[in-house]
Design a protein around this motif. Structure first.
Motif, PDB file in Angstrom:
ATOM      1  N   VAL A   1       7.711  15.609  -6.865  1.00 28.93           N
ATOM      2  CA  VAL A   1       6.945  15.563  -8.113  1.00 28.93           C
ATOM      3  C   VAL A   1       6.776  16.954  -8.720  1.00 28.93           C
ATOM      4  O   VAL A   1       6.909  17.146  -9.918  1.00 28.93           O
TER       5      VAL A   1
ATOM      6  N   ARG B   1      -1.924  14.789   2.748  1.00 27.93           N
ATOM      7  CA  ARG B   1      -0.894  14.388   1.780  1.00 27.93           C
ATOM      8  C   ARG B   1      -1.438  14.463   0.353  1.00 27.93           C
ATOM      9  O   ARG B   1      -0.744  14.937  -0.559  1.00 27.93           O
TER      10      ARG B   1
ATOM     11  N   ARG C   1      -1.314  11.054 -12.348  1.00 20.93           N
ATOM     12  CA  ARG C   1      -1.642  10.585 -11.000  1.00 20.93           C
ATOM     13  C   ARG C   1      -1.458  11.691  -9.974  1.00 20.93           C
ATOM     14  O   ARG C   1      -2.171  11.750  -8.970  1.00 20.93           O
TER      15      ARG C   1
ATOM     16  N   LEU D   1       4.823   9.799  -7.867  1.00 25.37           N
ATOM     17  CA  LEU D   1       6.224   9.385  -7.912  1.00 25.37           C
ATOM     18  C   LEU D   1       6.397   8.315  -8.989  1.00 25.37           C
ATOM     19  O   LEU D   1       5.530   7.472  -9.182  1.00 25.37           O
TER      20      LEU D   1
ATOM     21  N   ILE E   1      10.797   5.496  -0.820  1.00 29.40           N
ATOM     22  CA  ILE E   1       9.852   4.811   0.059  1.00 29.40           C
ATOM     23  C   ILE E   1      10.249   3.368   0.334  1.00 29.40           C
ATOM     24  O   ILE E   1      10.368   2.953   1.487  1.00 29.40           O
TER      25      ILE E   1
ATOM     26  N   PHE F   1      -6.724   5.832   0.929  1.00 26.94           N
ATOM     27  CA  PHE F   1      -6.955   4.394   1.026  1.00 26.94           C
ATOM     28  C   PHE F   1      -7.587   4.030   2.365  1.00 26.94           C
ATOM     29  O   PHE F   1      -7.418   4.733   3.355  1.00 26.94           O
TER      30      PHE F   1
ATOM     31  N   GLU G   1       1.949   1.932  -3.452  1.00 24.29           N
ATOM     32  CA  GLU G   1       0.813   2.428  -4.234  1.00 24.29           C
ATOM     33  C   GLU G   1       0.519   3.877  -3.900  1.00 24.29           C
ATOM     34  O   GLU G   1       0.222   4.687  -4.784  1.00 24.29           O
ATOM     35  N   ALA G   2       0.598   4.210  -2.609  1.00 22.09           N
ATOM     36  CA  ALA G   2       0.357   5.594  -2.209  1.00 22.09           C
ATOM     37  C   ALA G   2       1.388   6.514  -2.859  1.00 22.09           C
ATOM     38  O   ALA G   2       1.079   7.621  -3.295  1.00 22.09           O
ATOM     39  N   ALA G   3       2.632   6.035  -2.934  1.00 26.80           N
ATOM     40  CA  ALA G   3       3.686   6.842  -3.553  1.00 26.80           C
ATOM     41  C   ALA G   3       3.393   7.043  -5.034  1.00 26.80           C
ATOM     42  O   ALA G   3       3.522   8.155  -5.560  1.00 26.80           O
ATOM     43  N   ARG G   4       2.986   5.976  -5.707  1.00 24.40           N
ATOM     44  CA  ARG G   4       2.663   6.117  -7.121  1.00 24.40           C
ATOM     45  C   ARG G   4       1.437   7.010  -7.293  1.00 24.40           C
ATOM     46  O   ARG G   4       1.358   7.776  -8.256  1.00 24.40           O
ATOM     47  N   ALA G   5       0.506   6.922  -6.342  1.00 26.00           N
ATOM     48  CA  ALA G   5      -0.720   7.719  -6.461  1.00 26.00           C
ATOM     49  C   ALA G   5      -0.445   9.218  -6.337  1.00 26.00           C
ATOM     50  O   ALA G   5      -1.204  10.025  -6.862  1.00 26.00           O
ATOM     51  N   ILE G   6       0.617   9.612  -5.634  1.00 27.05           N
ATOM     52  CA  ILE G   6       0.911  11.051  -5.614  1.00 27.05           C
ATOM     53  C   ILE G   6       1.832  11.440  -6.763  1.00 27.05           C
ATOM     54  O   ILE G   6       2.255  12.591  -6.851  1.00 27.05           O
TER      55      ILE G   6
ATOM     56  N   GLY H   1       0.812  -1.217   0.000  1.00 27.93           N
ATOM     57  CA  GLY H   1       0.000   0.000   0.000  1.00 27.93           C
ATOM     58  C   GLY H   1       0.847   1.269   0.000  1.00 27.93           C
ATOM     59  O   GLY H   1       0.451   2.276  -0.584  1.00 27.93           O
ATOM     60  N   GLN H   2       2.014   1.229   0.660  1.00 26.38           N
ATOM     61  CA  GLN H   2       2.855   2.431   0.683  1.00 26.38           C
ATOM     62  C   GLN H   2       3.420   2.737  -0.700  1.00 26.38           C
ATOM     63  O   GLN H   2       3.510   3.891  -1.104  1.00 26.38           O
TER      64      GLN H   2
ATOM     65  N   PHE I   1       3.704   6.799   4.781  1.00 28.58           N
ATOM     66  CA  PHE I   1       5.066   6.288   4.692  1.00 28.58           C
ATOM     67  C   PHE I   1       5.624   6.163   6.116  1.00 28.58           C
ATOM     68  O   PHE I   1       5.855   7.165   6.791  1.00 28.58           O
TER      69      PHE I   1
ATOM     70  N   ASN J   1      -1.968   3.980   4.504  1.00 25.26           N
ATOM     71  CA  ASN J   1      -0.750   3.864   3.694  1.00 25.26           C
ATOM     72  C   ASN J   1       0.184   5.059   3.824  1.00 25.26           C
ATOM     73  O   ASN J   1       0.796   5.497   2.852  1.00 25.26           O
TER      74      ASN J   1
ATOM     75  N   LEU K   1      -3.966   2.498 -11.166  1.00 30.00           N
ATOM     76  CA  LEU K   1      -3.267   1.519 -10.332  1.00 30.00           C
ATOM     77  C   LEU K   1      -3.667   0.127 -10.803  1.00 30.00           C
ATOM     78  O   LEU K   1      -2.976  -0.856 -10.549  1.00 30.00           O
TER      79      LEU K   1
ATOM     80  N   GLN L   1      13.008   1.614   3.707  1.00 29.39           N
ATOM     81  CA  GLN L   1      12.362   0.751   4.699  1.00 29.39           C
ATOM     82  C   GLN L   1      12.845  -0.685   4.577  1.00 29.39           C
ATOM     83  O   GLN L   1      12.953  -1.398   5.571  1.00 29.39           O
TER      84      GLN L   1
ATOM     85  N   ASN M   1      -7.089   5.982 -11.461  1.00 26.44           N
ATOM     86  CA  ASN M   1      -5.725   6.529 -11.563  1.00 26.44           C
ATOM     87  C   ASN M   1      -4.730   5.465 -12.014  1.00 26.44           C
ATOM     88  O   ASN M   1      -3.534   5.569 -11.786  1.00 26.44           O
TER      89      ASN M   1
ATOM     90  N   HIS N   1       8.411   5.412   7.531  1.00 26.22           N
ATOM     91  CA  HIS N   1       9.730   5.867   7.954  1.00 26.22           C
ATOM     92  C   HIS N   1       9.865   7.377   7.858  1.00 26.22           C
ATOM     93  O   HIS N   1      10.935   7.922   8.079  1.00 26.22           O
TER      94      HIS N   1
END
Ligand SMILES: Nc1ncnc2c1ncn2[C@@H]1O[C@H](COP(=O)(O)OP(=O)(O)OP(=O)(O)O)[C@@H](O)[C@H]1O
Ligand SMILES: [Mg+2]
Lengths: 216, 264
Positions: B127, B171, B98, A125, A134, B105, A118-123, A115-116, B111, B109, B72, A138, B70, B113
């Protein structure tokens, strides 16, 4: 024992050579192994296949064979002809170790929740940005212990370079044992030097784990 | 409109899309997972500023629909356009598209770290090429807006679920999206946290954000939605205003479904 003390320069030179072999091979293996891992989890099937084949081939080949290839076979076909011995040793050890680093890092990548990514791709990246910002940071946190094990094995594996004329610790140890009756003391001395190196890696790993555990 | 609601000044980077057409337009969209036909001839058009709630039983394809918008998930047939432009194939153009579509979600989700602040500034910096200081200033404003401004330096694991989800919304908003997709944003939350997240979403809706929201929260649908879309077995079975849909469902399947969720 007196031999060792009298010729401690030789011992220290050998220690330094082993350190160089280990550090250079460690850096190369980490870098190349990480690239391989990214290829194996990436979207491009040609790269995935290439990395998978590499890992399969290399992991199933004894390290000694890798040395024979780099030091004996490769120069016959015109590769690595003028390459210094140290560099050849680093190449043999790195080619071998990076396959293991790849698999360790890949297990870490799989431990990062999908999911992380996917979240990165969704913004917005890209795949590369998602990996470097990301996923890999980790993944590294998750694989400090197994990667440390690989690096420890690698440090000891540098001793195979002795067979090919590098006077690193093991090569130098044979030189001393050949010329001395006091084998035990010599073995112990060189063993301690390896232990010092390996303990440095362990300590580094523990330090990293502690730091990264604090930061989350 | 959104900018005023969020108390933002002129620093908003991307102007609203000037392209022709609806914010989102799906025409004859089909999707299979192997033999499983998960999206069946989906036609759905969402106007700018419109809030559409998607509702339906588990496995009916709601998440897949959101994820297809989007990209995915890829689709096997039909077309999806955003503001008149077809979805790009993989690559830079897709990443740029995107970045204009915010996604929230069920499982947050965030990040793990990165701090809350870093979670919100990452997209604008990486971006959009924003300067760190500007990105942070905007992030703090957004975090204040969703009520977690004082948590900016914490890590996600130190936050409650409701707080994490509000960070996830901030975010997404940091990218100045043209459209926000929410996939069951409150179903992983304890009841007392659901409201704090829904309040933020209602605010967004009032501010004119175009939203597609998968949710079973009828209260939200009634207050904020312009339209309810009911999906079952991969198809859109019924579309109506929230009032009509909840009080007077036309299809048998919608009546069954509503009877089930109303029991709880
Ligand atoms: N990656 C996948 N591979 C195979 N099948 C999948 C995949 N993702 C979803 N499915 C299947 O597709 C169907 C639709 O799934 P989807 O997640 O879109 O449903 P949903 O309406 O969001 O359900 P829920 O309310 O449980 O979230 C389900 O039967 C699901 O099992
Ligand atoms: Mg779902």
């Amino acid at each position: 024992m007196d031999d060792l003390l009298d010729q401690r320069d030789l011992v220290l030179q050998a220690f330094w050579l082993t350190i160089q072999l280990a550090v250079l091979s460690g850096v190369c293996s980490l870098a190349f192994g990480t690239v391989l891992a990214a290829m194996r989890v990436g979207p491009i099937s040609v790269l995935r296949g290439a990395a998978t084949t590499y890992v399969t081939l290399v992991r199933n080949t004894p390290l000694l064979l890798m040395f024979v290839f780099v030091f004996v076979a490769a120069p016959n076909i015109g590769w690595f002809v003028g390459t210094p011995f140290l560099l050849k040793g680093v190449i043999a050890v790195s080619v071998y170790t990076s396959a293991f680093i790849c698999e360790a890092v890949r297990s870490g990548v799989n431990a990062v929740p999908l999911g992380q990514a996917e979240a990165a791709r969704a913004i917005g990246l890209t795949f590369g940005q998602t990996m470097t910002s990301i996923v890999l940071p980790q993944a590294f946190r998750a694989v400090v212990p197994p990667v440390a094990s690989v690096l420890i094995a690698m440090t000891k594996n540098t001793s195979i370079a002795a067979v090919f004329g590098l006077m690193e610790l093991t090569g130098r140890m044979r030189y001393f044992t050949n010329n001395s009756a006091d084998d035990t003391a010599i073995f112990l001395t060189f063993a301690v030097l390896y232990i010092v190196l390996v303990e440095l890696i362990s300590a580094g790993a523990i330090g990293l784990e502690r730091r990264w555990r604090a930061a989350r | 409109m959104l900018t005023s609601v969020l108390g933002m000044t002129a620093s908003s980077t991307s102007a609203p899309r000037t392209g022709e057409g609806a914010a989102v337009d799906l025409a004859g969209v089909n999707k299979w997972f192997g033999d499983l036909h998960v999206l069946k001839d989906i036609d759905l058009s969402v106007e700018r500023g419109e809030v559409v709630v998607v509702i339906g039983p588990s496995g009916s394809g709601k998440s897949t629909l959101c994820r297809a918008i989007n990209r995915l998930e890829t689709i096997d047939g039909g077309s999806i356009t955003l503001a008149g432009e077809p979805l790009p194939e993989e690559g830079k153009a897709l990443a740029r598209m995107r970045s204009d579509v915010g996604m929230v979600f069920q499982s947050f989700n965030l990040f793990a770290h990165k701090t809350v602040l870093e979670n919100v500034t990452l997209g604008p910096i990486k971006v959009r090429g924003a300067k760190r200081a500007e990105a942070e200033e905007k992030a703090r404003r957004l975090l204040d807006r969703v009520g977690v401004g004082h948590q900016a330096e914490k890590y996600p694991a130190q936050l409650s679920g409701g707080q994490q989800q509000r960070v996830a919304i901030a975010r997404a908003l940091a990218m100045d999206p043209q459209l926000m997709l929410f996939d069951e944003p409150t179903s992983a939350l304890d009841p007392e946290m659901i409201k704090e997240v829904l309040d933020v979403m209602v605010d967004l809706a009032r501010g004119g954000m175009t939203m597609i929201v998968v949710t079973h929260e009828m209260g939200f649908a009634r207050t904020a939605a312009d339209r309810v879309v009911f999906m079952s077995d991969g198809a859109i079975v019924e579309e109506n205003t929230p009032d009509e849909f909840f009080t007077n469902p036309r299809s048998e399947r919608a009546r069954d479904f509503l009877a089930k969720i109303l029991k709880h």
